[in-house]
Design a protein around this motif. Structure first.
Motif, short mmCIF file in Angstrom:
data_model
loop_
_atom_site.label_atom_id
_atom_site.label_comp_id
_atom_site.label_asym_id
_atom_site.label_seq_id
_atom_site.Cartn_x
_atom_site.Cartn_y
_atom_site.Cartn_z
N SER A 44 10.81 -15.53 1.58
CA SER A 44 10.65 -16.01 2.89
C SER A 44 9.64 -15.88 3.59
O SER A 44 8.96 -14.66 3.51
CB SER A 44 12.18 -15.80 3.67
N PRO A 45 9.28 -16.67 4.49
CA PRO A 45 8.28 -16.21 5.71
C PRO A 45 8.35 -14.88 6.34
O PRO A 45 7.29 -14.05 6.44
CB PRO A 45 8.11 -17.43 6.84
N ASN A 46 9.67 -14.60 6.61
CA ASN A 46 9.90 -13.08 7.20
C ASN A 46 9.59 -11.94 6.14
O ASN A 46 9.17 -10.98 6.66
CB ASN A 46 11.30 -13.05 7.72
N GLN A 47 9.95 -12.16 4.99
CA GLN A 47 9.84 -11.15 4.06
C GLN A 47 8.52 -10.76 3.79
O GLN A 47 7.90 -9.89 3.40
CB GLN A 47 10.68 -11.58 2.73
N LEU A 48 7.67 -12.06 3.85
CA LEU A 48 6.20 -11.94 3.61
C LEU A 48 5.25 -11.21 4.73
O LEU A 48 4.52 -10.65 4.67
CB LEU A 48 5.46 -13.28 3.25
N ALA A 49 5.89 -11.50 5.99
CA ALA A 49 5.46 -10.76 7.07
C ALA A 49 5.88 -9.40 7.03
O ALA A 49 4.97 -8.72 7.70
CB ALA A 49 6.06 -11.46 8.35
N GLN A 50 7.11 -8.96 6.60
CA GLN A 50 7.26 -7.67 6.61
C GLN A 50 6.36 -6.87 5.43
O GLN A 50 5.85 -5.69 5.81
CB GLN A 50 8.71 -7.42 6.19
N ALA A 51 6.18 -7.51 4.48
CA ALA A 51 5.26 -6.92 3.32
C ALA A 51 3.84 -6.78 3.83
O ALA A 51 3.19 -6.17 3.22
CB ALA A 51 5.30 -7.76 2.01
N TYR A 52 3.34 -7.64 4.68
CA TYR A 52 2.09 -7.50 5.07
C TYR A 52 1.83 -7.11 6.59
O TYR A 52 0.85 -7.19 7.36
CB TYR A 52 1.27 -8.96 5.09
N ALA A 53 2.84 -6.33 6.99
CA ALA A 53 2.51 -5.59 8.25
C ALA A 53 1.65 -4.45 8.01
O ALA A 53 0.87 -4.17 7.26
CB ALA A 53 3.93 -4.83 8.55
N ASP A 54 1.30 -3.80 9.13
CA ASP A 54 0.12 -2.85 9.35
C ASP A 54 0.16 -1.75 8.39
O ASP A 54 -1.01 -1.38 8.01
CB ASP A 54 -0.01 -2.44 10.92
N ASP A 55 1.26 -1.35 8.09
CA ASP A 55 1.27 -0.10 7.22
C ASP A 55 0.78 -0.52 5.74
O ASP A 55 0.42 0.44 4.85
CB ASP A 55 2.82 0.47 6.95
N LYS A 266 -2.26 6.28 1.54
CA LYS A 266 -2.39 5.45 2.84
C LYS A 266 -2.05 6.25 3.81
O LYS A 266 -2.07 5.27 5.13
CB LYS A 266 -1.94 3.99 2.54
N GLY A 267 -1.27 7.29 3.95
CA GLY A 267 -0.77 7.92 4.95
C GLY A 267 0.36 7.45 5.76
O GLY A 267 0.77 7.44 6.90
N ASN A 268 1.33 6.74 4.79
CA ASN A 268 2.39 5.85 5.39
C ASN A 268 3.69 7.21 5.18
O ASN A 268 4.34 6.97 4.44
CB ASN A 268 2.66 4.70 4.43
N HIS A 269 3.57 7.84 6.39
CA HIS A 269 4.46 9.17 6.11
C HIS A 269 5.97 8.51 6.45
O HIS A 269 6.93 9.27 6.17
CB HIS A 269 4.13 9.88 7.35
N THR A 270 6.13 7.40 7.02
CA THR A 270 7.48 6.97 7.36
C THR A 270 8.31 6.66 6.11
O THR A 270 9.29 6.94 5.78
CB THR A 270 7.46 5.57 8.10
N TYR A 271 7.48 5.94 4.98
CA TYR A 271 7.95 5.59 3.75
C TYR A 271 8.28 6.84 2.82
O TYR A 271 9.15 6.95 2.18
CB TYR A 271 7.02 4.97 2.99
N THR A 272 7.42 7.92 2.95
CA THR A 272 7.08 9.20 2.01
C THR A 272 8.23 10.39 2.94
O THR A 272 7.94 11.49 1.90
CB THR A 272 6.06 9.55 1.70
N GLN A 273 8.55 10.05 3.71
CA GLN A 273 9.27 11.22 4.69
C GLN A 273 10.39 12.00 3.84
O GLN A 273 10.51 13.00 4.27
CB GLN A 273 9.67 10.82 5.94
N GLU A 274 10.98 11.28 2.87
CA GLU A 274 12.14 11.74 2.13
C GLU A 274 11.75 12.88 1.05
O GLU A 274 12.51 13.69 0.53
CB GLU A 274 13.20 11.09 1.90
N TYR A 275 10.47 12.83 0.80
CA TYR A 275 9.73 13.59 -0.13
C TYR A 275 9.02 14.79 0.39
O TYR A 275 8.28 14.59 1.19
CB TYR A 275 8.81 12.64 -0.98
N SER A 276 9.36 15.91 -0.12
CA SER A 276 8.95 17.17 0.32
C SER A 276 7.27 17.21 0.26
O SER A 276 6.77 16.48 -0.68
CB SER A 276 9.24 18.44 -0.12
#
Length: 317
Positions: A44-55, A266-276
């Motif tokens: 959907s457009p919303n799913q693609l917008a999420q996929a192409y967000a700044d992160d 890419k420095g996406n710490h929000t995504y990887t925060q559960e990994y030490s």
């Protein structure tokens, strides 16, 4: 029933299931009409917008948080520029569709006095491309940007075609705005590769839901010839794309989330925060130590046209 992204037909065969970095679930189908593989349900457009967000583009000044990564990528961009310069004459007009940060076009300046154009979606990459004065940047999808008929000597799409929601329309536009005997260079993931067949839904280059469809190289070559393009060359070996694709796909088998190493780069710490930090270091060490091995394996795969990516060169008839 969801339709094929390329030809808009419905009959298809389910190949396997996958999931994305957001935890959403998808299926990969093969169209019974054009033989394209495509993601279902259609995002959907919303799913693609999420996929192409700044992160996705990287939230810092450059896409990757490590300067060395950007320097290595610039080296490969320079290689693509050298290769294209062999096909075009001085003062040629070049359009890079989905030009990203514009560094490929800037690299062309070293090889000739070309007229440089790029298209890119609004966002971080477009902001980076705007910093390059030689590039005439147009914001938006190709079908939204107006170019004169037969105005370009060369058009390039480096890992962009599979992102297009209207690929058939885009090819028609490309044929219209490319000059007779003009060069078209396209690269994209090889769904017929050994990596694709081994890892299936865990394959890095599947990249759901951003990658909407795929063609096997043999099928795509026939499609392009029917669209008025003559085949010039193809290449499968890519030190830039394929060894890392193997590394990340292996890690995807072991990690709960996909693309953890790539997102950390890419420095996406929000995504990887559960990994030490130690876990991330181990993944990076695996990448560094295994990289030479997977360069060799890609050389072998390329001999059989089974590497993870493919690049085509066509000429407009």
């Amino acid at each position: 029933m969801d339709k094929c992204t390329y030809c808009k037909s419905s009959p298809s065969n389910l190949k396997y299931k996958t999931s994305d970095v957001f935890g959403q679930h998808w299926e990969i189908h093969q169209c019974c009409n054009c033989q394209a593989y495509y993601i279902a349900p259609n995002p959907s457009p919303n799913q693609l917008a999420q996929a192409y967000a700044d992160d996705y583009y990287g939230e810092q000044e450059e896409k990757f948080s490590f300067p060395l990564v950007e320097k290595i990528l610039d080296y490969f961009r320079g290689g693509r520029a050298r290769k294209l310069s062999k096909y075009i004459e001085a003062n040629s007009a070049v359009l890079d569709i989905g030009c990203g940060n514009g560094q490929f076009l800037e690299s062309l300046v070293k090889h000739g006095d070309y007229k440089l154009f790029g298209t890119e979606l609004a966002g971080k990459s477009a902001e980076r491309a705007k910093r390059i004065p030689q590039v005439n940047l147009r914001i938006g999808f190709l079908e939204e940007v107006v170019f004169d008929k037969e105005s370009f000597d060369a058009i390039t799409l480096f890992h962009v075609f599979e992102h297009l929601s209207e690929p058939e329309l885009s090819l028609n536009i490309i044929h219209e705005i490319l000059k007779p005997n003009g060069v078209l260079v396209m690269s994209f993931p090889n769904i017929d590769s050994w990596q694709s067949r081994i890892f299936k839904g865990k394959w890095l280059h599947l990249d759901p839901p951003r990658h909407l469809f795929f063609f096997e190289p043999k099928t795509f070559r026939g499609l392009m010839e029917s669209q008025g393009f003559a085949f010039i060359d193809e290449s499968y070996f890519s030190m830039e794309q394929n060894p890392f694709g193997m590394v990340q796909s292996i890690l995807n088998l072991w990690n709960k989330k996909r693309e953890v190493l790539f997102e950390s780069m890419k420095g996406n710490h929000t995504y990887t925060q559960e990994y030490s930090s130690f876990n991330i270091i181990l993944q990076k060490m695996f990448f560094i130590l295994s990289f030479p091995i997977f360069i060799i394996s890609d050389v072998i795969a390329s001999l059989f046209k089974k590497s993870a990516t493919v690049e085509f060169v066509f000429r407009k008839k």
